[in-house]
Design an enzyme around this catalytic site. Structure first.
Site, PDB file in Angstrom:
ATOM      1  CB  VAL A   1     -60.244 -15.474  18.528  1.00 38.28           C
ATOM      2  CG1 VAL A   1     -61.317 -15.840  17.530  1.00 38.28           C
ATOM      3  CG2 VAL A   1     -59.896 -16.639  19.442  1.00 38.28           C
TER       4      VAL A   1
ATOM      5  CE1 TYR B   1     -61.981 -19.588  12.286  1.00 36.05           C
ATOM      6  CE2 TYR B   1     -61.676 -17.265  12.736  1.00 36.05           C
ATOM      7  CZ  TYR B   1     -61.366 -18.574  12.991  1.00 36.05           C
ATOM      8  OH  TYR B   1     -60.437 -18.880  13.937  1.00 36.05           O
TER       9      TYR B   1
ATOM     10  CE1 TYR C   1     -59.338 -26.526  18.145  1.00 28.38           C
ATOM     11  CE2 TYR C   1     -60.391 -25.895  20.214  1.00 28.38           C
ATOM     12  CZ  TYR C   1     -60.164 -25.682  18.867  1.00 28.38           C
ATOM     13  OH  TYR C   1     -60.754 -24.617  18.238  1.00 28.38           O
TER      14      TYR C   1
ATOM     15  CB  SER D   1     -58.163 -20.543  14.669  1.00 28.37           C
ATOM     16  OG  SER D   1     -59.221 -20.929  15.503  1.00 28.37           O
TER      17      SER D   1
ATOM     18  CE  LYS E   1     -59.404 -24.033  14.806  1.00 27.45           C
ATOM     19  NZ  LYS E   1     -60.624 -23.217  14.731  1.00 27.45           N
TER      20      LYS E   1
END
Length: 305
Positions: free
Chosen positions: A259, A241, A189, A61, A64
Site C-alpha cells: 500500500v 490480494y 511486522y 506488504s 512479505k
C-alpha cells in the site's frame, strides 16, 4: 527497452488521477499520488528505468516476500504449513473473517496481514531484534543496498494505528498459531513494512526470484530453487490480494503489491520489475503500476500462461 519504458510510463500517467493514496496509516497520506516509475533488472545484469523510479517509498506488504523466504529457509515447507496455508482469498488484505471461519484458524496465505504476522513468528530469532535483523540483513543482501532502513515516521504511524493488525495477532495467539509475545511480533511486522526502498530495490528482489535464488549482480546463491518456486507460486495466486486472479489474467506474472504504492513482478528466467505509484485502487494495489505492468507484459509477451 529504455524507449519502451519511457513511452509506457507517459501513456499511463493519467491513471494516477483515478486512485488514492492510503490514509488508514496517516503518514502514507503524504505520498505523492502523481508519482509513477518503473525499474527493470534482468538476470544478465542489465538495468533500465523510467519515470519516478528513484522516488523513495515504504515497502509495506512487498516485505512479505522477504519474510516468507526467510521463514522457508528457517523451516521446511511442511512445518510452515502447520501454521499458514497457501490458499487464495477473496477478502481484503486485513480481513479477520477467515481466521475464525476457515482452515482450522490458520491464515490463508503469507501474503495477507495475518499470514505475514504468523510468518514472522517462524523466522529464527530469540528476540524481536534478532528476527527483524535476520530479515533486514537478508533484504540488504539481495538488493545489494546496505543502506536500507526503516522510515521512523511511517513506523510510528503504523504502530500507533495498527489496531486491526493487533486484533489479527491476538486472535492467532488465542488459537495457538502464534506462540511468541504478540506485541513484539507486531513491532517486527511494523518495522518491516516501514523499510524505505526504491523501484530498484524491489526489482532486485524480483530478479533474485527470476534467477531461481542466484543474485544476478555477483552470481552468489542465497536461497534454493525450490524456495523460489514456492514463493513465486504464492505470489501468483495471492500476491495482489483479492485482485490476484484479475492480475494473473491481464499481466500473467508472479507479483506482490504494497500500500506504499510499490509492486514487484517476476518474469521467471528473465527479469525482475519494480514499479511505484502511490495512488491505489480499491483493492490496495497501485492503479498506475498495474497499467504499466499490463502494457509491458503485452508488448514483451511476458505472461507465463
Amino acid at each position: 527497452m529504455k524507449d519502451l519504458l519511457d513511452a509506457i510510463v507517459e501513456n499511463n500517467r493519467h491513471w494516477t488521477q483515478y486512485g488514492n493514496v492510503a490514509t488508514y496509516i496517516p503518514e502514507l497520506s503524504k505520498g505523492n499520488a502523481h508519482a509513477l516509475g518503473v525499474y527493470v533488472y534482468d538476470v544478465d545484469g542489465n538495468e533500465y528505468s523510467s519515470g519516478d523510479y528513484d522516488v523513495k517509498f515504504t515497502i509495506q506488504s512487498v516485505s512479505k516476500i522477504v519474510s516468507f523466504m526467510c521463514a522457508l529457509m528457517d523451516n521446511n515447507f511442511e512445518k510452515l504449513c502447520t501454521k499458514i496455508s497457501v490458499a487464495p482469498t477473496h477478502d481484503g488484505f486485513n480481513s479477520i473473517v477467515n481466521l475464525e471461519t476457515k482452515n482450522s484458524h490458520k491464515p490463508l496465505n503469507p501474503m495477507i496481514n495475518s499470514g505475514a504476522i504468523a510468518t514472522i513468528s517462524m523466522v529464527k530469532g530469540d528476540t524481536p531484534e534478532d528476527k527483524f535483523n535476520r530479515i533486514l540483513d537478508f533484504m540488504k543482501k539481495i538488493t545489494n543496498n546496505p543502506n536500507i532502513n526503516i522510515n521512523h515516521d511511517v513506523y510510528h504511524s503504523e504502530k500507533n494505528t495498527g489496531d486491526r493488525n493487533r486484533a489479527l495477532a491476538y486472535f492467532m495467539k488465542s488459537t495457538r498459531i502464534i506462540g511468541d509475545d504478540v506485541e513484539w511480533i507486531l513491532d517486527v511486522y511494523f518495522k518491516l513494512c516501514s523499510m524505505e526502498v526504491t523501484c530498484k530495490d524491489i526489482a532486485y528482489i524480483g530478479a533474485l526470484l527470476a534467477n531461481d535464488g542466484v543474485l544476478p549482480f555477483n552470481g552468489e546463491r542465497v536461497t534454493t530453487k525450490d524456495i523460489c518456486k514456492i514463493v513465486k507460486a504464492v505470489m501468483t495466486t495471492c500476491g495482489m490480494y483479492d485482485g490476484s486472479g484479475e492480475f494473473a489474467v491481464s499481466v500473467g506474472v508472479p507479483a506482490k503489491s504494497g500500500v506504499g504504492g510499490g509492486i514487484v513482478a517476476v518474469v521467471p528466467k528473465k527479469m525482475g520489475i519494480g514499479v511505484v505509484g502511490p495512488a491505489l485502487d480499491k483493492k490496495g494495489n497501485s492503479i498506475g503500476g498495474i497499467q504499466i505492468l499490463k502494457d509491458l507484459s503485452n508488448r514483451l509477451d511476458l505472461s507465463i500462461f
